[in-house]
Design an enzyme around this catalytic site. Structure first.
Site, mmCIF file in Angstrom:
data_model
loop_
_atom_site.group_PDB
_atom_site.id
_atom_site.type_symbol
_atom_site.label_atom_id
_atom_site.label_comp_id
_atom_site.label_asym_id
_atom_site.label_seq_id
_atom_site.Cartn_x
_atom_site.Cartn_y
_atom_site.Cartn_z
ATOM 1 C CD GLU A 145 32.320 -27.991 24.404
ATOM 2 O OE1 GLU A 145 32.882 -26.885 24.481
ATOM 3 O OE2 GLU A 145 31.277 -28.272 25.036
ATOM 4 C CG HIS A 179 35.854 -28.385 27.443
ATOM 5 N ND1 HIS A 179 34.937 -28.914 26.567
ATOM 6 C CD2 HIS A 179 35.159 -27.951 28.515
ATOM 7 C CE1 HIS A 179 33.717 -28.783 27.093
ATOM 8 N NE2 HIS A 179 33.833 -28.208 28.268
HETATM 9 P P1 13P Z 1 27.138 -27.211 30.347
HETATM 10 O O1 13P Z 1 27.090 -26.624 31.746
HETATM 11 O O2 13P Z 1 26.547 -26.303 29.312
HETATM 12 O O3 13P Z 1 26.602 -28.604 30.323
HETATM 13 O O4 13P Z 1 28.693 -27.299 29.970
HETATM 14 C C1 13P Z 1 29.575 -27.851 30.865
HETATM 15 C C2 13P Z 1 30.941 -27.614 30.369
HETATM 16 O O5 13P Z 1 31.336 -28.148 29.357
HETATM 17 C C3 13P Z 1 31.804 -26.702 31.133
HETATM 18 O O6 13P Z 1 33.113 -26.732 30.678
#
Ligand code: 13P
Length: 261
Positions: free
Chosen positions: A108, A106
């Protein structure tokens, strides 16, 4: 290396990534609300919930009580097999809890924990060894799109992390295209932008693994996908569903998204 426990075909999927949210009590309430709502409004797609690791057992118990309504996935896995890696969770542990899916790479994790494509390749390897389907995330930053480099960026992420696998191994993977600028920003990719990138990813897969594997690969869209825009996004030929962040924390919104096919 591949454990042939189950084989994936292209599917419509809506997966909820809870990220680092919810107390135990909130998690229990949310999972209970989701299964209850799914029972009333059975969607025409597979629904996956990816809670924080400490709630995987709770979520699995609920999923087992309501067979076929819900699958459970983890949000991350260690690149190591087992041993002295304090705080890490091994793929074999997830497998021993019957986990079917695991998100890998991901944005992040790439951004805050410095995960590289090379590390992600190892994580995917560990998951495949344990018959867990990796949901491999890719996607460009805003500056990369503005510079016209978005195709190249996604291509490099996929090639560096995934293209050394065999066709059989690759067939167990799912891809999630998540443009970083669309995550948690309320700024969704347009349906054209999503379709264009998904088609491009499918072409890359076809070039490497052949048309059949490419057609069989599930490619999800993620980034501010919600109950209001899901239908339009999922209507695209190469968009097989969504990886949902914020909107997956509200049972009604999440189930409405799952009912958008
Ligand atoms: P959002 O739907 O909050 O934009 O996040 C998407 C996401 O990162 C799913 O892994």
């Amino acid at each position: 290396m591949l454990n042939h426990k189950h084989k994936k075909m292209r599917k419509n999927i809506v997966a909820g990534n809870w990220k680092m949210n919810a107390t135990f009590q909130e998690a229990e309430e949310l999972i209970a609300d989701i299964v209850e709502s799914l029972e009333k409004n059975t969607p025409g797609c597979e629904v996956i919930v990816c809670p924080p690791a400490v709630y995987l057992e709770l979520a699995s118990d609920y999923a087992n009580d309501y067979e076929n309504v819900l699958s459970i996935g983890a949000q991350n896995v260690s690149e190591y097999e087992k041993g002295a890696y304090t705080g890490e969770i091994a793929a074999s542990m997830l497998a021993s809890m019957s986990m079917e899916y695991c998100i890998v790479g991901h944005s992040e994790r790439r951004k805050y924990f410095g995960e590289t494509n090379q590390q992600l390749a190892l994580k995917v390897e560990r998951l495949l060894e344990n018959a867990i389907h990796p949901i491999f995330c890719c996607g460009e930053q805003l500056e990369e799109r503005e510079a016209g480099n978005h195709f190249k960026v996604v291509e490099t992420q996929i090639k560096e992390a995934l293209f050394h696998f065999s066709n059989d191994e690759f067939s167990n993977l799912l891809i999630a295209y998540e443009p970083v600028w669309a995550i948690g920003t309320g700024k969704t990719a347009t349906t054209d932008q999503a379709q264009e990138m998904h088609a491009y990813i499918r072409t890359l897969i076809a070039e490497k693994f052949g048309k059949e594997t490419a057609e069989d690969t599930t490619i999800l869209y993620g980034g501010s996908c919600n109950a209001a825009n899901a239908k339009e996004l999922f209507a695209n030929k190469d968009v097989d569903g969504g990886l949902i962040g914020g909107a997956s924390l509200k049972a009604n919104d999440f189930v409405a998204i799952a009912n958008s096919f």
